[in-house]
Every structure is written in structure tokens, then in C-alpha cells.
Design a protein around this motif. Structure first.
Motif, PDB file in Angstrom:
ATOM      1  N   UNK A   1      18.858  43.327  11.391  1.00  0.00           N
ATOM      2  CA  UNK A   1      20.152  43.509  12.340  1.00  0.00           C
ATOM      3  C   UNK A   1      20.395  45.042  12.646  1.00  0.00           C
ATOM      4  N   UNK A   2      20.242  45.535  13.893  1.00  0.00           N
ATOM      5  CA  UNK A   2      20.519  46.713  14.023  1.00  0.00           C
ATOM      6  C   UNK A   2      21.935  46.937  14.151  1.00  0.00           C
ATOM      7  N   UNK A   3      22.417  48.356  14.272  1.00  0.00           N
ATOM      8  CA  UNK A   3      23.747  48.671  14.322  1.00  0.00           C
ATOM      9  C   UNK A   3      24.342  48.411  12.918  1.00  0.00           C
ATOM     10  N   UNK A   4      23.572  48.542  11.786  1.00  0.00           N
ATOM     11  CA  UNK A   4      24.053  48.564  10.386  1.00  0.00           C
ATOM     12  C   UNK A   4      23.502  49.628   9.645  1.00  0.00           C
TER      13      UNK A   4
ATOM     14  N   UNK B   1      27.697  46.226   8.952  1.00  0.00           N
ATOM     15  CA  UNK B   1      27.555  46.434  10.300  1.00  0.00           C
ATOM     16  C   UNK B   1      28.691  47.284  10.883  1.00  0.00           C
ATOM     17  N   UNK B   2      27.955  48.017  11.853  1.00  0.00           N
ATOM     18  CA  UNK B   2      28.850  49.099  12.464  1.00  0.00           C
ATOM     19  C   UNK B   2      29.837  48.269  13.327  1.00  0.00           C
ATOM     20  N   UNK B   3      31.071  48.663  13.768  1.00  0.00           N
ATOM     21  CA  UNK B   3      32.138  47.999  14.093  1.00  0.00           C
ATOM     22  C   UNK B   3      31.793  47.301  15.705  1.00  0.00           C
ATOM     23  N   UNK B   4      30.848  48.051  16.321  1.00  0.00           N
ATOM     24  CA  UNK B   4      30.469  47.480  17.649  1.00  0.00           C
ATOM     25  C   UNK B   4      29.613  46.302  17.609  1.00  0.00           C
ATOM     26  N   UNK B   5      28.641  46.685  16.558  1.00  0.00           N
ATOM     27  CA  UNK B   5      28.000  45.470  16.404  1.00  0.00           C
ATOM     28  C   UNK B   5      28.606  44.221  15.733  1.00  0.00           C
ATOM     29  N   UNK B   6      29.466  44.422  15.012  1.00  0.00           N
ATOM     30  CA  UNK B   6      30.393  43.253  14.329  1.00  0.00           C
ATOM     31  C   UNK B   6      31.411  42.688  15.467  1.00  0.00           C
ATOM     32  N   UNK B   7      31.945  43.444  16.218  1.00  0.00           N
ATOM     33  CA  UNK B   7      32.696  42.752  17.452  1.00  0.00           C
ATOM     34  C   UNK B   7      31.989  42.007  18.258  1.00  0.00           C
ATOM     35  N   UNK B   8      30.549  42.380  18.586  1.00  0.00           N
ATOM     36  CA  UNK B   8      29.833  41.592  19.628  1.00  0.00           C
ATOM     37  C   UNK B   8      29.459  40.316  18.847  1.00  0.00           C
ATOM     38  N   UNK B   9      29.097  40.370  17.655  1.00  0.00           N
ATOM     39  CA  UNK B   9      28.756  39.284  16.612  1.00  0.00           C
ATOM     40  C   UNK B   9      30.106  38.215  16.526  1.00  0.00           C
ATOM     41  N   UNK B  10      31.092  38.776  16.517  1.00  0.00           N
ATOM     42  CA  UNK B  10      32.261  37.966  16.233  1.00  0.00           C
ATOM     43  C   UNK B  10      32.679  37.461  17.595  1.00  0.00           C
ATOM     44  N   UNK B  11      32.563  38.148  18.612  1.00  0.00           N
ATOM     45  CA  UNK B  11      32.975  37.468  20.149  1.00  0.00           C
ATOM     46  C   UNK B  11      32.177  36.455  20.273  1.00  0.00           C
ATOM     47  N   UNK B  12      30.893  36.496  20.267  1.00  0.00           N
ATOM     48  CA  UNK B  12      29.709  35.435  20.571  1.00  0.00           C
ATOM     49  C   UNK B  12      29.812  34.174  19.582  1.00  0.00           C
TER      50      UNK B  12
ATOM     51  N   UNK C   1      25.043  29.517  23.982  1.00  0.00           N
ATOM     52  CA  UNK C   1      26.249  30.298  23.319  1.00  0.00           C
ATOM     53  C   UNK C   1      25.440  30.605  21.915  1.00  0.00           C
ATOM     54  N   UNK C   2      24.707  29.498  20.983  1.00  0.00           N
ATOM     55  CA  UNK C   2      24.098  29.949  19.958  1.00  0.00           C
ATOM     56  C   UNK C   2      23.013  31.280  20.135  1.00  0.00           C
ATOM     57  N   UNK C   3      22.193  31.006  21.106  1.00  0.00           N
ATOM     58  CA  UNK C   3      21.323  31.982  21.363  1.00  0.00           C
ATOM     59  C   UNK C   3      22.033  33.363  21.382  1.00  0.00           C
ATOM     60  N   UNK C   4      23.058  33.347  22.197  1.00  0.00           N
ATOM     61  CA  UNK C   4      23.767  34.460  22.501  1.00  0.00           C
ATOM     62  C   UNK C   4      24.152  35.115  21.276  1.00  0.00           C
ATOM     63  N   UNK C   5      24.650  34.463  20.559  1.00  0.00           N
ATOM     64  CA  UNK C   5      25.028  34.855  19.110  1.00  0.00           C
ATOM     65  C   UNK C   5      24.078  35.413  18.295  1.00  0.00           C
ATOM     66  N   UNK C   6      22.926  34.790  18.123  1.00  0.00           N
ATOM     67  CA  UNK C   6      21.700  35.252  17.428  1.00  0.00           C
ATOM     68  C   UNK C   6      21.209  36.428  18.182  1.00  0.00           C
ATOM     69  N   UNK C   7      21.506  36.670  19.566  1.00  0.00           N
ATOM     70  CA  UNK C   7      20.861  38.123  20.068  1.00  0.00           C
ATOM     71  C   UNK C   7      21.801  38.965  19.706  1.00  0.00           C
ATOM     72  N   UNK C   8      23.098  38.630  19.524  1.00  0.00           N
ATOM     73  CA  UNK C   8      24.329  39.842  18.957  1.00  0.00           C
ATOM     74  C   UNK C   8      24.014  40.380  17.764  1.00  0.00           C
ATOM     75  N   UNK C   9      23.241  39.508  16.973  1.00  0.00           N
ATOM     76  CA  UNK C   9      22.971  39.840  15.549  1.00  0.00           C
ATOM     77  C   UNK C   9      21.707  40.760  15.231  1.00  0.00           C
ATOM     78  N   UNK C  10      21.011  40.963  16.373  1.00  0.00           N
ATOM     79  CA  UNK C  10      19.794  41.898  16.262  1.00  0.00           C
ATOM     80  C   UNK C  10      19.837  43.327  17.248  1.00  0.00           C
TER      81      UNK C  10
END
Length: 69
Positions: free
Chosen positions: A1-4, A22-33, A60-69
Motif C-alpha cells: 500500500x503506498x502512502x504508508x 496509512x497517511x491521512x490522505x490514503x486513509x481518507x481515499x480508502x474510507x471514502x471508496x 465500486x469494489x475495484x475503486x476501493x482496491x485501487x485506493x489501497x494501492x
């Protein structure tokens, strides 16, 4: 996971350990997705309350998975 990054966590009476955070920006994107996926899946008749996924839920699931990387 990048942003960690790694942070030291004091375990109290134990010797402690390093934990990946996770950095706050990464966490926020993951949480939103993830929230978008859950909100859709719980209200969609095609998703069957998590028993299966419709094409929108797949996207939506693919978008969530993409936000994790």
C-alpha cells in the motif's frame, strides 16, 4: 500500500513494536471508496445484501482496491 509509513507503538508493559500506518490522505481515499461500496451494496436489490455483487458494486469494489494501492 503506498502512502504508508512505519510508526513505533508502545505496548505498555511489553517492549513495543513497529506498526504500518496509512497517511491521512490514503486513509481518507480508502474510507471514502469503501463507504461508497457499502452504501451501494446495502441498498441494492441486485447485490443481495452482500451475498453477490452487481456490476456497479464490482466497479465500486475495484475503486476501493485501487485506493489501497
Amino acid at each position: 500500500m503506498s502512502g504508508t509509513r512505519w510508526e513505533w507503538r508502545d505496548s505498555g508493559s511489553a517492549s513495543g513494536h513497529m506498526q504500518r500506518v496509512a497517511d491521512s490522505g490514503t486513509y481518507s481515499r480508502m474510507q471514502t471508496a469503501y463507504r461508497a461500496y457499502i452504501n451501494h451494496a446495502t441498498g441494492c436489490d441486485g447485490c443481495g445484501y452482500g451475498e453477490r455483487r452487481c456490476s456497479t458494486a464490482d466497479q465500486l469494489w475495484r475503486a476501493y482496491r485501487a485506493a489501497r494501492t
